[in-house]
Design an enzyme around this catalytic site. Structure first.
Site, PDB file in Angstrom:
ATOM      1  N   GLU A   1      18.277 -75.099 -40.127  1.00  0.00           N
ATOM      2  CA  GLU A   1      18.173 -75.809 -41.401  1.00  0.00           C
ATOM      3  C   GLU A   1      18.424 -74.828 -42.553  1.00  0.00           C
ATOM      4  OE1 GLU A   1      14.329 -77.282 -42.760  1.00  0.00           O
ATOM      5  OE2 GLU A   1      15.299 -79.143 -43.383  1.00  0.00           O
TER       6      GLU A   1
ATOM      7  N   GLY B   1       8.056 -76.519 -44.355  1.00  0.00           N
ATOM      8  CA  GLY B   1       8.856 -75.902 -43.299  1.00  0.00           C
ATOM      9  C   GLY B   1       8.108 -75.834 -41.969  1.00  0.00           C
TER      10      GLY B   1
ATOM     11  N   GLU C   1       3.962 -73.542 -54.971  1.00  0.00           N
ATOM     12  CA  GLU C   1       3.755 -72.560 -56.041  1.00  0.00           C
ATOM     13  C   GLU C   1       4.951 -72.517 -57.002  1.00  0.00           C
ATOM     14  OE1 GLU C   1       3.627 -72.269 -52.797  1.00  0.00           O
ATOM     15  OE2 GLU C   1       4.106 -70.258 -52.059  1.00  0.00           O
TER      16      GLU C   1
ATOM     17  N   GLU D   1       7.716 -73.351 -39.857  1.00  0.00           N
ATOM     18  CA  GLU D   1       6.877 -72.171 -39.591  1.00  0.00           C
ATOM     19  C   GLU D   1       5.483 -72.387 -40.168  1.00  0.00           C
ATOM     20  OE1 GLU D   1       7.581 -69.838 -37.457  1.00  0.00           O
ATOM     21  OE2 GLU D   1       9.386 -71.067 -37.232  1.00  0.00           O
TER      22      GLU D   1
ATOM     23  N   GLU E   1       5.341 -83.409 -41.842  1.00  0.00           N
ATOM     24  CA  GLU E   1       6.694 -83.846 -42.213  1.00  0.00           C
ATOM     25  C   GLU E   1       7.497 -82.575 -42.409  1.00  0.00           C
ATOM     26  OE1 GLU E   1       7.409 -87.068 -42.410  1.00  0.00           O
ATOM     27  OE2 GLU E   1       5.355 -87.774 -42.224  1.00  0.00           O
TER      28      GLU E   1
ATOM     29  N   LYS F   1      -2.319 -79.614 -53.120  1.00  0.00           N
ATOM     30  CA  LYS F   1      -1.758 -78.312 -53.505  1.00  0.00           C
ATOM     31  C   LYS F   1      -0.251 -78.415 -53.592  1.00  0.00           C
ATOM     32  CE  LYS F   1      -0.328 -74.633 -51.452  1.00  0.00           C
ATOM     33  NZ  LYS F   1       0.784 -74.346 -52.413  1.00  0.00           N
TER      34      LYS F   1
ATOM     35  N   CYS G   1      14.874 -82.541 -46.676  1.00  0.00           N
ATOM     36  CA  CYS G   1      14.661 -82.426 -45.223  1.00  0.00           C
ATOM     37  C   CYS G   1      15.537 -83.429 -44.474  1.00  0.00           C
ATOM     38  CB  CYS G   1      13.196 -82.600 -44.885  1.00  0.00           C
ATOM     39  SG  CYS G   1      12.473 -84.055 -45.632  1.00  0.00           S
TER      40      CYS G   1
HETATM   41  P1  ADP Z   1       9.531 -73.574 -48.071  1.00  0.00           P
HETATM   42  O1  ADP Z   1       9.854 -72.537 -47.035  1.00  0.00           O
HETATM   43  O2  ADP Z   1      10.515 -74.647 -48.165  1.00  0.00           O
HETATM   44  O3  ADP Z   1       9.094 -73.014 -49.399  1.00  0.00           O
HETATM   45  P2  ADP Z   1       6.906 -73.888 -47.021  1.00  0.00           P
HETATM   46  O4  ADP Z   1       6.662 -74.621 -45.764  1.00  0.00           O
HETATM   47  O5  ADP Z   1       6.720 -72.415 -47.010  1.00  0.00           O
HETATM   48  O6  ADP Z   1       8.314 -74.357 -47.499  1.00  0.00           O
HETATM   49  O7  ADP Z   1       6.000 -74.461 -48.196  1.00  0.00           O
HETATM   50  C1  ADP Z   1       5.621 -75.806 -48.321  1.00  0.00           C
HETATM   51  C2  ADP Z   1       4.186 -75.853 -48.818  1.00  0.00           C
HETATM   52  O8  ADP Z   1       3.348 -75.251 -47.849  1.00  0.00           O
HETATM   53  C3  ADP Z   1       3.947 -75.076 -50.114  1.00  0.00           C
HETATM   54  O9  ADP Z   1       2.987 -75.780 -50.891  1.00  0.00           O
HETATM   55  C4  ADP Z   1       3.364 -73.757 -49.622  1.00  0.00           C
HETATM   56  O10 ADP Z   1       2.543 -73.119 -50.569  1.00  0.00           O
HETATM   57  C5  ADP Z   1       2.557 -74.224 -48.430  1.00  0.00           C
HETATM   58  N1  ADP Z   1       2.307 -73.222 -47.390  1.00  0.00           N
HETATM   59  C6  ADP Z   1       3.133 -72.235 -46.982  1.00  0.00           C
HETATM   60  N2  ADP Z   1       2.553 -71.511 -46.008  1.00  0.00           N
HETATM   61  C7  ADP Z   1       1.333 -72.048 -45.773  1.00  0.00           C
HETATM   62  C8  ADP Z   1       0.236 -71.749 -44.884  1.00  0.00           C
HETATM   63  N3  ADP Z   1       0.294 -70.752 -44.025  1.00  0.00           N
HETATM   64  N4  ADP Z   1      -0.863 -72.517 -44.941  1.00  0.00           N
HETATM   65  C9  ADP Z   1      -0.931 -73.561 -45.799  1.00  0.00           C
HETATM   66  N5  ADP Z   1       0.046 -73.881 -46.671  1.00  0.00           N
HETATM   67  C10 ADP Z   1       1.166 -73.155 -46.662  1.00  0.00           C
END
Ligand code: ADP
Length: 489
Positions: A385, A230, A179, A232, A251, A176, A285
């Site tokens: 960050e 990220g 987006e 979170e 990572e 995946k 990162c």
């Molecule tokens: P950023 O904050 O840099 O956009 P994210 O960690 O939110 O980074 O996103 C990195 C990837 O993780 C993206 O492909 C995003 O769609 C996906 N992602 C974000 N939240 C979740 C979640 N709760 N479960 C699974 N995938 C997630």
């Protein structure tokens, strides 16, 4: 397939989202719509998981001849090279990185498939000497169905880092992409299809984190989640994956120290400070976002940075002399700008500090390369960050203080040291708690070497043999060589 209207690759077929929902993919250079991609529903993700599960459990890939798997990976590498120009332009337009950097990514992505292609025939077990008349040995077997979730900062390269070792191990995959930047992953799917990867072995779904990503993570039919993104999201994924005891690799972020001692090669260190902070718009990162400088050269370093940063040319990502493109989205640009406002209250602004004034860049999501000086490590701009072109410069008095500041962070991904004193270099490199370190350089990344972090930067390693390990299980087999009843009863 219409170029502007993309489909997902599930079970060897190009499909729209079941409900027909789509998402506009925006170019950060001018805010224009580049394409529409399907917005996967939970049902779409489940159908990709079914395809990957079936391909693993009953398909040919897992039990294929190792040499044939390797040949397939070499073929994919060749096809990436043949399509490198288009792949690089796609990433560049889709997420804003300068075309020259995107071309390096395409080369590295191809080599990643070559590297793991060579590994297919080298998956070896061991024989153990056991206290019995028995033959005890190990087999390396694929971990199963791998869900792979990647971010938007290196769309093609992250796809390669994830898919290549999984395929070499014999796993099947659901990838995946983020987006914001799904286009090069869909092009890669097209390359995989043409190379003859059997149906269901790789599936590429386009969708968001909370629905598509989360469904991938929670479904018990997925054996492993490889995540780059990220902290979170990483924490949520670990918790959700625990319910079905999935293997996870994480990572995550960094706030990486770039440590400059007074006895360094000064001009190289200035270059390294700027490249460490501003390559890929600082959306890295492993960016060297904290520059720790010996106080005896601090003033000289600030002056040199102020002068040389003028060469970091903002521009359209497809122009070859562009050194920094726009940030990935307007939302992310605003987040970075809000950190710059925090920085203006905490420290002294040396240069940059906002969106560029150039009207030619007005429609893009640009931020000037920004440097804060006279900072200390407790400031938010030194601890959090920012993931954009913002560098925080902090003075230190001696080696011990440099190490203390370098490690005073929840993260532990990367860092660098600049000095000509080899014993000091080794002392300091050994003391920094991070997974990736450089001496007298910043950022070179090798497919052959382990990539990953300490502390809250995550766990597990990608690339090299370590990256392959994450897609393998170890099975022990014991063969009784005594042809007689056990005699226990
Ligand atoms: P950023 O904050 O840099 O956009 P994210 O960690 O939110 O980074 O996103 C990195 C990837 O993780 C993206 O492909 C995003 O769609 C996906 N992602 C974000 N939240 C979740 C979640 N709760 N479960 C699974 N995938 C997630």
């Amino acid at each position: 397939m219409e170029k502007s209207d993309r489909k997902m690759w599930i079970g060897g077929k190009w499909v729209a989202a079941q409900g027909g929902k789509t998402r506009d993919v925006i170019s950060p250079a001018d805010g224009k719509v580049l394409a529409k991609v399907p917005e996967a529903s939970a049902d779409d993700v489940r159908s990709a998981i079914s395809a990957a599960r079936e391909a693993f459990d009953t398909g040919p890939w897992r039990n294929s001849v190792a040499r044939d798997r390797g040949t397939m990976l070499f073929k994919i590498a060749e096809a990436i090279r043949a399509n490198a120009k288009e792949l690089a332009e796609t990433d560049s337009l889709n997420m804003g990185k300068p075309i020259v950097e995107a071309e390096f990514d395409a080369g590295d992505a191809a080599h990643c498939f070559d590297y793991y292609g060579g590994f297919c025939t080298k998956l070896e077990g061991k024989t153990m000497t056991v206290p019995d008349n028995a033959l005890s040995f190990t087999l390396r077997e694929p971990v199963g169905v791998a869900g792979q979730i990647i971010p938007w900062n290196y769309p093609l390269l992250m796809s390669a880092w994830k898919i290549a070792p999984a395929l070499a191990a014999g796993c099947t995959v659901i990838l995946k992409p983020a987006e914001q930047s799904p286009l090069s992953a869909l092009m890669l799917a097209d390359i995989l299809e043409k190379a003859g990867v059997p149906e269901g072995v790789v599936n590429v779904i386009t969708g968001d984190g909370p629905v598509a990503g989360a469904t991938l993570v929670s479904d018990p039919r997925v054996d492993k989640i490889a995540f780059t993104g990220g902290g979170e999201a990483g924490k949520m994924i670990i918790k959700s994956a625990a319910d079905s005891m999935k293997r996870t690799t994480m990572e995550l972020g960094g706030k990486n120290p770039n440590v400059v001692f007074a006895d360094c090669d000064f001009e190289s260190a200035v270059d390294g400070a700027l490249f460490g902070a501003f390559a890929n718009q600082g959306e890295v990162c492993s960016a060297g976002s904290r520059l720790l400088v010996d106080k005896t050269i601090y003033k000289q370093m600030c002056e040199a940075l102020k002068e040389k940063v003028k060469r970091v040319k903002l521009g359209h990502p497809l122009e070859r002399d562009t050194k920094m493109g726009p940030l990935v989205t307007a939302e992310h640009r605003d987040r970075v700008l809000s950190y710059i406002e925090i920085g203006k209250k905490e420290a002294k602004l040396l240069c940059g500090g906002g969106a560029p004034k150039d009207p030619a860049l007005a429609k893009g999501f640009y931020v000037e390369p920004t440097i804060f000086v006279d900072a200390h490590n407790k400031m938010r701009i030194a601890q959090e960050e920012i993931f954009g072109p913002v560098l925080t410069v902090i003075p230190f008095s001696d080696e011990a203080e440099a190490i203390q500041i370098a490690n005073d962070t929840p993260f532990g991904l990367a860092g660098a040291v600049w000095t000509r004193d080899v014993t000091k270099a080794i002392r300091v490199l050994k003391q920094i708690r991070a997974g990736i370190l450089w001496l007298n350089t910043y950022h070179p990344t090798y497919n052959e070497a382990p990539w990953g972090g300490f502390k809250q930067s995550g766990f597990g390693r990608e690339l090299g043999p370590w990256g392959l390990e994450e897609y393998l299980e170890t099975k022990q087999i014991n063969i009784n060589l005594t042809e007689a009843p056990l005699g226990w009863y």
